[in-house]
Design a protein around this motif. Sequence first.
Motif, short mmCIF file in Angstrom:
data_model
loop_
_atom_site.label_atom_id
_atom_site.label_comp_id
_atom_site.label_asym_id
_atom_site.label_seq_id
_atom_site.Cartn_x
_atom_site.Cartn_y
_atom_site.Cartn_z
N LYS A 404 0.86 -1.19 0.00
CA LYS A 404 0.00 0.00 0.00
C LYS A 404 0.89 1.23 0.00
CE LYS A 404 -3.54 2.44 2.69
NZ LYS A 404 -4.32 2.45 3.96
N LYS A 419 -2.79 4.01 -2.85
CA LYS A 419 -2.89 3.09 -3.97
C LYS A 419 -2.28 1.76 -3.55
CE LYS A 419 -1.63 2.64 -8.87
NZ LYS A 419 -0.96 3.32 -10.03
N PRO A 434 1.07 8.32 -5.78
CA PRO A 434 -0.24 8.97 -5.89
C PRO A 434 -0.13 10.47 -5.61
CG PRO A 434 -0.40 6.96 -4.59
CD PRO A 434 1.06 7.21 -4.81
#
Length: 496
Positions: A404, A419, A434
């Motif tokens: 993650k 993400k 991200p």
Amino acid sequence: MNRTTVSLIGVVAALAAVTGVATALAPASNAGKTAPTAAVRKPVERSALLCPAPAGVDAASTTYTSFTPVGSGASGGGSAVLQPGQAADSSGSSGGGSNGRPVAPLTDPGKPATATTNKTTGPLIGTADGRFAPGWTVQETTTIDAGPGRGMLGTSCTAPGADFWFPAASTSGDRQDYVHLTNPDDTAAVVDIELYDSNGLVKTGNGEGITVPGGSSVPVLLSTLTSAQTADLTVHVAVRTGRVAAAVQAMDSKNGSDWLPASAPPATSAVLPGIPADATSVHLVAYATGTNDADLKVQLLTPSGSIVPAGHETLHIKSGMTTATDLPGLTQGQVGSLRLTPTDSGSAAPFVAAVRVTRGKGASQEMAFVPGAGAVGQRASVAENHAKGTTLSLAAPSADATVKITSSATTDGGSPASKTVTLKAGTTTAMAPPDPGGKGTFAVTVEPVSGGPVYASRMLAADNNGVPDFTIQPMPDDGGTVAVPSAGEDLQVLER
């Protein structure tokens, strides 16, 4: 019967009663003894980070970015502050005071703080406690637009320790390499600096017993330790007394400059994550730290799988000696991570390794370093990321893995963005983190969700009048938690 005898009888009777009650209350299967449970991981309560001051630089811009992930520490209280330290020379004489305003203090976990200065800076000594301590990280990035040290120098400020290894240092005529030693404590530390070339230990004039005053940083120019001009050296920083943080600043008159991070501790295998896709030169330097030679298999973990570099399938490192080799055309336009493993698991030997990476050509070259890195572990974070020019590289050397990735809110607005990414075994995945929106910079946190070990690095890149400035920071476990053993009852102590 005298009083002494009566008293002893009373004590014995009392102990017998206590033992009997405890035994009665304990589970019968344990026979008066409860087995201890496994150790649990708990957030650290205090962290220390030390930021070196670039040496030999007159005009530059330096940015410090501080960050602590959300939700890993105590619910309230604490602080994270960087304070100016003192600059000292290699004789231990300090110059300049330690008084000054805190730099980039944090207000809340999850929100980075930043500070930029165009003045010549000194070292910074940082402490974090309470809710700010677990996973605290600080990025120091210096930009030099012109001159022999021009380029982008980036480093994650370092926790103090007692043993550091730096393959890929140099005392060649084109290089000026400084070892920065920073002492966070009030009392002086004593440090030895050892140099190893292709023939073994280099005789140095004044590398032993270097005094680092409390609250100070000492830069040591490697060329003052030996008259030999050696292209490839391994530097070993060994602390006799106290503790220090160590970092190597490498300045090349042709290829720019950067910080050389310490390698992961000596081990029988290594992963060097995040070699850029457009690397024009990759130079591998390794040192065998044990009493046996190290024979290694060389692999490049690409986005599509593991390959063996043609003509460089193996690497032999003699014990106590530095070995270096060029890996021409290594990446072939794809990001990659080097994986070094024993050719024979039955005769594995510990070593350390790093690569010097060059981007650009001719007079427009810039260099950075990728050392052997520690695995992400529980979690890893890196500060000062930009919406453009930031590349995150993730390597899964041995098994599929899921991670993650979370980008914090920026220093000026925005919202956290996350993400989840799946990594295939034997591959390297490169991606922009991200985008949290807003303005300013943000921090990135990588947390393994499942699968095998993951290794990560972050590259910052910018165009400097045609020169591809860049710097790479490995992302090992942030040390935000520590294993705390659990104690159990053992009533047999009453019988001893």
